[in-house]
Design a protein around this motif. Structure first.
Motif, short mmCIF file in Angstrom:
data_model
loop_
_atom_site.label_atom_id
_atom_site.label_comp_id
_atom_site.label_asym_id
_atom_site.label_seq_id
_atom_site.Cartn_x
_atom_site.Cartn_y
_atom_site.Cartn_z
N ASN A 1 0.79 -1.27 -0.05
CA ASN A 1 0.12 -0.07 0.10
C ASN A 1 0.99 1.15 0.06
O ASN A 1 1.76 1.35 0.89
N PRO A 2 0.80 2.02 -0.96
CA PRO A 2 1.34 3.41 -1.01
C PRO A 2 1.50 3.99 0.34
O PRO A 2 2.54 4.91 0.63
N GLN B 1 7.23 15.73 -5.24
CA GLN B 1 8.02 14.95 -6.12
C GLN B 1 8.73 14.01 -4.88
O GLN B 1 8.64 12.60 -5.27
N VAL B 2 9.19 14.34 -3.89
CA VAL B 2 9.80 13.64 -2.98
C VAL B 2 8.79 12.59 -2.34
O VAL B 2 9.03 11.31 -2.22
N MET C 1 6.28 7.23 -2.19
CA MET C 1 5.13 6.18 -2.26
C MET C 1 5.21 5.54 -3.44
O MET C 1 4.46 4.29 -3.36
N GLY C 2 6.05 5.64 -4.39
CA GLY C 2 6.33 4.89 -5.36
C GLY C 2 4.88 4.99 -6.58
O GLY C 2 4.53 4.10 -7.38
N VAL C 3 4.24 5.94 -6.21
CA VAL C 3 2.91 6.26 -7.05
C VAL C 3 3.00 7.79 -7.45
O VAL C 3 3.26 8.57 -6.76
N VAL D 1 2.34 16.15 -18.11
CA VAL D 1 3.42 16.72 -17.28
C VAL D 1 3.54 15.94 -15.99
O VAL D 1 2.58 15.70 -15.44
N HIS D 2 4.66 15.35 -15.75
CA HIS D 2 4.85 14.24 -14.64
C HIS D 2 5.49 14.76 -13.85
O HIS D 2 6.11 16.09 -13.68
N GLY D 3 5.81 14.11 -12.62
CA GLY D 3 6.68 14.46 -11.60
C GLY D 3 6.04 15.34 -10.67
O GLY D 3 4.76 15.89 -10.84
#
Length: 167
Positions: free
Chosen positions: A3-4, A69-70, A75-77, A136-138
């Motif tokens: 679970n994130p 971002q951090v 969380m890996g998501v 747009v990501h991150g």
């Protein structure tokens, strides 16, 4: 799969801010809960001189890229629902209309209309918000769509105020 939410800790200042001091951990409508948690901070911000408000909102947007971002990386998501710092910044942008126009900070109709308008633009994501959200990501992507939603909601709030005769 892990679970994130198990990967974050409110003892971590990045996570604490990203989750809106824990408001984004609500099991229901975390974005709305995050925006709601941004209201008391707005009420404090709006009592500062306009240039201080603008500077603090700008800082919240720039630092928000790192905050989001951090936490997203930890969380890996990408853009987990519990990350609501972007809602804080977007709502504060929306509500810039109030001090710019010299409206009393605690005027409930402006606060309620700003809240509803920001949530509308953040959830519905009309163009260009939805386009930005998908492309747009991150940390920048997490923040950017809410910044634009805040601007669009702020313009709409101004127009509501004009057309409803609140000014």
């Amino acid at each position: 799969m892990t679970n994130p939410l198990s990967r974050i800790s409110l003892k971590n200042p990045w996570h604490l801010l990203a989750t809106g001091f824990g408001s984004g951990l609500s099991p229901i409508i975390p974005g709305t809960m995050g925006t709601l948690a941004a209201v008391p901070v707005y009420l404090l911000l709006a009592q500062t001189p306009l240039m201080v408000y603008l500077l603090l909102v700008l800082i919240s947007c720039v630092v928000g890229i790192k905050i989001c971002q951090v936490t997203s990386d930890d969380m890996g998501v990408h853009d987990h629902g519990s990350i609501v710092w972007d809602e804080f910044a977007g709502f504060w942008i929306t509500m810039l209309v109030v001090p710019v126009l010299g409206v009393p900070v605690f005027d409930w109709k402006w606060l309620l209309a700003g809240f509803v308008l920001f949530r509308f633009f953040d959830m519905v994501k009309p163009w260009p918000i939805g386009w930005l959200d998908k492309r747009v990501h991150g940390g920048l992507g997490i923040m950017l769509d809410d910044i634009v939603a805040g601007v669009m909601a702020g313009v709409s709030l101004y127009l509501v105020g004009v057309y409803l005769g609140w000014l």
